[in-house]
Design a protein around this motif. Structure first.
Motif, PDB file in Angstrom:
ATOM      1  N   TYR A 175      27.625 -34.930 -15.944  1.00 32.34           N
ATOM      2  CA  TYR A 175      26.412 -34.591 -15.192  1.00 32.34           C
ATOM      3  C   TYR A 175      26.226 -33.072 -15.274  1.00 32.34           C
ATOM      4  CZ  TYR A 175      26.993 -39.299 -13.465  1.00 32.34           C
ATOM      5  OH  TYR A 175      27.139 -40.665 -13.394  1.00 32.34           O
ATOM      6  N   GLN A 176      25.184 -32.686 -15.966  1.00 30.38           N
ATOM      7  CA  GLN A 176      24.954 -31.270 -16.233  1.00 30.38           C
ATOM      8  C   GLN A 176      23.875 -30.717 -15.294  1.00 30.38           C
ATOM      9  OE1 GLN A 176      22.719 -29.643 -19.767  1.00 30.38           O
ATOM     10  NE2 GLN A 176      24.804 -29.067 -20.414  1.00 30.38           N
ATOM     11  N   VAL A 177      24.266 -29.662 -14.540  1.00 30.70           N
ATOM     12  CA  VAL A 177      23.294 -28.958 -13.689  1.00 30.70           C
ATOM     13  C   VAL A 177      22.670 -27.862 -14.543  1.00 30.70           C
ATOM     14  CG1 VAL A 177      22.960 -27.625 -11.580  1.00 30.70           C
ATOM     15  CG2 VAL A 177      24.686 -29.446 -11.645  1.00 30.70           C
ATOM     16  N   LYS A 178      21.339 -27.819 -14.545  1.00 32.63           N
ATOM     17  CA  LYS A 178      20.618 -26.938 -15.454  1.00 32.63           C
ATOM     18  C   LYS A 178      19.538 -26.178 -14.685  1.00 32.63           C
ATOM     19  CE  LYS A 178      18.183 -27.314 -19.914  1.00 32.63           C
ATOM     20  NZ  LYS A 178      17.671 -28.247 -20.931  1.00 32.63           N
ATOM     21  N   TRP A 179      19.437 -24.870 -14.898  1.00 31.01           N
ATOM     22  CA  TRP A 179      18.408 -24.065 -14.236  1.00 31.01           C
ATOM     23  C   TRP A 179      18.171 -22.786 -15.032  1.00 31.01           C
ATOM     24  CZ3 TRP A 179      23.493 -23.875 -13.216  1.00 31.01           C
ATOM     25  CH2 TRP A 179      24.095 -22.626 -13.016  1.00 31.01           C
TER      26      TRP A 179
END
Length: 418
Positions: free
Chosen positions: A16-20
């Protein structure tokens, strides 16, 4: 806004990749658990789409390294107060009480959000802000919402405690072996003092004071009240006056204020109070007396020894505030209120009333500062500046008078003198 992208792997596992976006560039952090990813996403958003403080990519929160020689804040603050010079025992005891009672509320929040003991090295600006907020809000009794475990502190007390903490932290910066590089108290947003203190002051009109004074049946007690409201002196200064402090000459009658009553350290053999210097350096002053005060002072000094107190209680000793307040002042105020007085002034409000009368007589604030013995004109302005509004009409008239006269023109002046 940060988002979570589900990324399946060939092995069947899911990342699960958090991207911002941060400063125009994509940032990512991977998690094997959706809950952990969501918690991190909220952390990123709470930090304004920035990496959370203390977070190391791929490792998570990494605890700050301990400062060499670091010690608990309470221990360091206690040492600091012990080493202070130029203060009396009572002031030192007051500082120790502030450290013992209020500095215990200071806690350190680690980058991982865990609560930890505050040390002189790990204390942060956020920790100080949390402490000020805790002082402001107090703490309710969880079992009874009407009761307090710790009452909210007033703005002035918070500022005084924060000032002491600032000095403690600054000492750690300036130490021979520094324990810090910056002062975490510098940018603290503190409550405004005037949100509470101004509304507590009571100003009496002349007739209102007379209504109270008439109810003071003891002539000596009445004279002391007249002296306080007529000179603006602090209680601790007026009751410490000796006959030798009076200069009742015909040309410039005055009183020399050189001492005041101080509260002694608990358990002191000399009693609860002792005579010491006035509150500040500028509180040492020569106060000009009006004819009414001269006549009053003569009544209380004629035939007395130079070291006798000017104002004496029934047994001949100095007045004590608690005795005077409870036995003379409060009954007189209560009697006046029962007869229609709309105010309940404290004894210290006689000093405030004195200032109000001076301002009403157009006495400028710098002169009032000197008369009151304030160390700074800012103190006088902060406390009484709002009373000067009565001068607005005079100021407007002065400006109108100046602007109403046309200024001479250079050209016309040249023609007339040619």
């Amino acid at each position: 806004m940060a988002s979570i992208v589900k990324r399946p792997k060939k092995s069947g596992d899911v990342t699960y990749q958090v991207k911002w976006r941060q400063d125009g560039e994509w940032q990512t952090e991977n998690f094997g658990d959706p809950d952990a990813a969501d918690q991190f996403r909220r952390l990123v958003e709470a930090h304004g789409n920035q990496w959370p403080h203390g977070w190391v990519r791929g490792q998570g929160f990494v605890e700050e390294p301990a400062v060499p020689g670091d010690i608990p804040l309470l221990e360091y603050a206690t040492r600091y107060v012990d080493r202070l010079t130029g203060i009396d025992d009572r002031t030192r005891e007051d500082y120790h009480r502030e450290v013992r009672i209020h500095f215990t509320l200071l806690r350190h929040t680690t980058p991982a959000g865990e609560d930890a003991t505050a040390t002189i090295g790990n204390l942060t600006q956020e920790d100080v802000t949390d402490w000020v907020r805790a002082e402001e809000t107090g703490e309710r009794d969880p079992h009874d919402a009407e009761k307090w475990l710790r009452r909210p502190a007033d703005p002035k007390s918070i500022r005084n405690r924060h000032g002491l903490l600032f000095c403690v932290v600054q000492a750690a910066i300036e130490a021979t072996t520094p324990l810090r590089t910056t002062n975490c108290c510098k940018r603290t947003s503190l409550p405004r003092v005037d949100d509470h203190t101004d509304e507590e002051m009571t100003f009496l009109e002349r007739d209102e004071y007379e209504r109270i004074a008439q109810e003071i049946t003891d002539p000596d007690a009445r004279d002391l009240a007249d002296w306080l409201v007529g000179t603006g002196m602090r209680w601790s200064e007026a009751t410490a006056l000796r006959v030798s402090d009076l200069a009742l000459t015909a040309e410039r009658p005055s009183v020399n204020i050189q001492r005041a009553w101080k509260k002694a350290k608990k358990g002191s053999p000399g009693g609860a109070f002792y005579l010491g210097p006035p509150k500040t350096k500028k509180a040492r002053r020569l106060l000009r007396l009006a004819p009414a005060q001269v006549e009053l002072a003569r009544r209380h000094s004629t035939g007395r020894r130079p070291d006798d107190f000017v104002f004496r209680a029934a047994m001949g000793g100095a007045w004590r505030h608690a005795n005077y307040y409870n036995r003379k002042w409060l009954p007189a105020v209560a009697a006046a209120v029962e007869k229609g007085l709309p105010k309940r002034p404290r004894l210290h409000d006689l000093r405030h009333t004195h200032v109000a009368w001076l301002i009403a007589a157009r006495i400028p604030l710098p002169a009032i500062q000197i008369r009151l013995g304030h160390e700074s004109i800012q103190t006088t302005v902060d406390r009484y500046g709002h009373l000067v509004q009565g001068l607005d009409d005079d100021i407007a008239s002065a400006v109108e008078a100046i602007m109403g006269v046309p200024a001479p023109r250079a050209g016309l002046h040249a023609v007339r003198t040619a």
